[in-house]
Design an enzyme around this catalytic site. Sequence first.
Site, PDB file in Angstrom:
ATOM      1  N   HIS A 135      37.976  55.561  35.133  1.00 55.16           N
ATOM      2  CA  HIS A 135      38.638  54.886  34.005  1.00 55.16           C
ATOM      3  C   HIS A 135      37.649  54.589  32.881  1.00 55.16           C
ATOM      4  O   HIS A 135      37.891  53.721  32.045  1.00 55.16           O
ATOM      5  CB  HIS A 135      39.316  53.585  34.488  1.00 55.16           C
ATOM      6  CG  HIS A 135      40.429  53.849  35.453  1.00 55.16           C
ATOM      7  ND1 HIS A 135      41.007  52.873  36.233  1.00 55.16           N
ATOM      8  CD2 HIS A 135      41.074  55.002  35.787  1.00 55.16           C
ATOM      9  CE1 HIS A 135      41.958  53.399  36.990  1.00 55.16           C
ATOM     10  NE2 HIS A 135      42.020  54.699  36.747  1.00 55.16           N
ATOM     11  N   CYS A 148      34.972  57.849  19.503  1.00 56.93           N
ATOM     12  CA  CYS A 148      35.877  57.979  18.349  1.00 56.93           C
ATOM     13  C   CYS A 148      37.270  58.367  18.847  1.00 56.93           C
ATOM     14  O   CYS A 148      37.416  59.323  19.611  1.00 56.93           O
ATOM     15  CB  CYS A 148      35.364  59.065  17.389  1.00 56.93           C
ATOM     16  SG  CYS A 148      36.536  59.371  16.038  1.00 56.93           S
ATOM     17  N   THR A 207      40.519  47.438  45.865  1.00 56.60           N
ATOM     18  CA  THR A 207      41.560  47.980  44.989  1.00 56.60           C
ATOM     19  C   THR A 207      42.936  47.742  45.588  1.00 56.60           C
ATOM     20  O   THR A 207      43.128  47.797  46.791  1.00 56.60           O
ATOM     21  CB  THR A 207      41.368  49.491  44.717  1.00 56.60           C
ATOM     22  OG1 THR A 207      42.389  49.942  43.827  1.00 56.60           O
ATOM     23  CG2 THR A 207      41.377  50.316  45.996  1.00 56.60           C
ATOM     24  N   SER A 208      43.915  47.465  44.682  1.00 58.70           N
ATOM     25  CA  SER A 208      45.299  47.255  45.139  1.00 58.70           C
ATOM     26  C   SER A 208      45.961  48.591  45.467  1.00 58.70           C
ATOM     27  O   SER A 208      47.035  48.642  46.042  1.00 58.70           O
ATOM     28  CB  SER A 208      46.084  46.530  44.047  1.00 58.70           C
ATOM     29  OG  SER A 208      46.019  47.285  42.828  1.00 58.70           O
ATOM     30  N   CYS A 243      37.907  62.157  17.040  1.00 58.00           N
ATOM     31  CA  CYS A 243      37.169  63.406  17.361  1.00 58.00           C
ATOM     32  C   CYS A 243      36.498  63.367  18.733  1.00 58.00           C
ATOM     33  O   CYS A 243      35.968  64.369  19.193  1.00 58.00           O
ATOM     34  CB  CYS A 243      36.121  63.680  16.267  1.00 58.00           C
ATOM     35  SG  CYS A 243      34.685  62.576  16.332  1.00 58.00           S
TER      36      CYS A 243
HETATM   37  N1  APR Z   1      36.310  41.766  47.714  1.00 60.97           N
HETATM   38  C1  APR Z   1      37.116  42.849  47.904  1.00 60.97           C
HETATM   39  N2  APR Z   1      38.364  42.961  47.371  1.00 60.97           N
HETATM   40  C2  APR Z   1      38.797  41.923  46.617  1.00 60.97           C
HETATM   41  C3  APR Z   1      38.021  40.770  46.365  1.00 60.97           C
HETATM   42  C4  APR Z   1      36.724  40.712  46.951  1.00 60.97           C
HETATM   43  N3  APR Z   1      35.920  39.644  46.778  1.00 60.97           N
HETATM   44  N4  APR Z   1      38.754  39.922  45.582  1.00 60.97           N
HETATM   45  C5  APR Z   1      39.926  40.543  45.336  1.00 60.97           C
HETATM   46  N5  APR Z   1      39.966  41.739  45.959  1.00 60.97           N
HETATM   47  C6  APR Z   1      41.029  42.740  45.951  1.00 60.97           C
HETATM   48  C7  APR Z   1      42.417  42.201  45.761  1.00 60.97           C
HETATM   49  O1  APR Z   1      42.991  41.802  47.005  1.00 60.97           O
HETATM   50  C8  APR Z   1      43.143  43.421  45.186  1.00 60.97           C
HETATM   51  O2  APR Z   1      43.672  44.231  46.214  1.00 60.97           O
HETATM   52  O3  APR Z   1      40.807  43.571  44.835  1.00 60.97           O
HETATM   53  C9  APR Z   1      42.034  44.178  44.459  1.00 60.97           C
HETATM   54  C10 APR Z   1      42.158  44.130  42.952  1.00 60.97           C
HETATM   55  O4  APR Z   1      43.349  44.809  42.600  1.00 60.97           O
HETATM   56  P1  APR Z   1      43.658  45.080  41.045  1.00 60.97           P
HETATM   57  O5  APR Z   1      43.474  43.805  40.292  1.00 60.97           O
HETATM   58  O6  APR Z   1      44.949  45.805  40.975  1.00 60.97           O
HETATM   59  O7  APR Z   1      42.444  46.006  40.585  1.00 60.97           O
HETATM   60  P2  APR Z   1      42.318  47.573  40.730  1.00 60.97           P
HETATM   61  O8  APR Z   1      42.942  48.056  42.001  1.00 60.97           O
HETATM   62  O9  APR Z   1      40.894  47.899  40.495  1.00 60.97           O
HETATM   63  O10 APR Z   1      43.191  48.086  39.488  1.00 60.97           O
HETATM   64  C11 APR Z   1      43.192  49.468  39.265  1.00 60.97           C
HETATM   65  O11 APR Z   1      44.432  49.096  37.206  1.00 60.97           O
HETATM   66  O12 APR Z   1      44.745  47.908  35.256  1.00 60.97           O
HETATM   67  C12 APR Z   1      44.222  49.075  35.798  1.00 60.97           C
HETATM   68  O13 APR Z   1      42.479  50.301  34.843  1.00 60.97           O
HETATM   69  C13 APR Z   1      42.742  49.130  35.555  1.00 60.97           C
HETATM   70  O14 APR Z   1      41.055  50.115  36.967  1.00 60.97           O
HETATM   71  C14 APR Z   1      42.154  49.209  36.948  1.00 60.97           C
HETATM   72  C15 APR Z   1      43.303  49.722  37.782  1.00 60.97           C
END
Ligand code: APR
Length: 248
Positions: free
Chosen positions: A121, A129, A190-191, A132
């Site tokens: 990302h 830019c 990550t979610s 371009c």
């Molecule tokens: N250690 C590990 N995981 C954690 C911690 C921690 N200390 N604290 C929170 N989390 C977990 C949460 O439980 C959740 O599952 O991190 C995750 C964060 O999820 P999101 O906020 O959805 O973040 P992410 O998955 O990175 O989002 C993906 O969405 O908005 C777009 O571009 C943006 O890159 C981002 C993408």
Amino acid sequence: MIQQAAEHLSDDPTVLVCAGSGLSVESGVPTFRGEDGMFRDDDIARLTRVTTFETDRRDMMKWYQDRREQLRELEPNAGHLALIELARDTGDYVFATQNVDHLLEAASSELGYRPPIHHLHGSLLEVRCHHCGFSFEDLRLDLGELPTCEQCGGPLRPGVVWFGEALPTIPLRRSSEAAERCDVCIVVGTSGLVQPAASLPVTAKSSGATLIEINPNSSALSDACDILIRDKAGTALPALLEEVKHRR
Ligand code: APR
């Protein structure tokens, strides 16, 4: 669970690490979703859409410049450092991160080892830019001043991917290749809700990899994972590093 995960990481495996904002939480970077996530404020979600760059550029660039300036204060946490040490000492690691901070790179500089780190990302350090595509790194440039491109006069913006934009092809291709050939895929912080990043662990699984999730909560990827470590990255990853080093 740490012991189980370490078993799969102790014989010089090929590993893909898929990282999300949860990896940087313990460095002070908020997540996007969840009760403390940035998106609890609908206005913030609006500021991550490409259409907003046309309709509300000044607000959007002010918000991004604030985030860019916060980068200067950030330090890699124990989770970043443990991941880079695992990569340096115990296997063939590739990183595919959804994060736009530079904390994995900062941990690499601290440990003197730089594995492949693919930013799916983009990066807040980069300026590009909008017309371009000319890009460069300059954290000092104030995007809130709405600077323009010296090549074509177009508007400059942060080098991140907004909703409504395609991901950069090379990081995505290299990450997909790593997903197809890895023995283990570590899914941390990550979610698992945003595509195509969330498909990488699924690709790894279908290629025979063992999936390890490190997240205090369940995610959209939990059902596909073989080992679930319900803990924070800053706690689980150093423990995993110690267990792997103990077994080698
Ligand atoms: N250690 C590990 N995981 C954690 C911690 C921690 N200390 N604290 C929170 N989390 C977990 C949460 O439980 C959740 O599952 O991190 C995750 C964060 O999820 P999101 O906020 O959805 O973040 P992410 O998955 O990175 O989002 C993906 O969405 O908005 C777009 O571009 C943006 O890159 C981002 C993408």
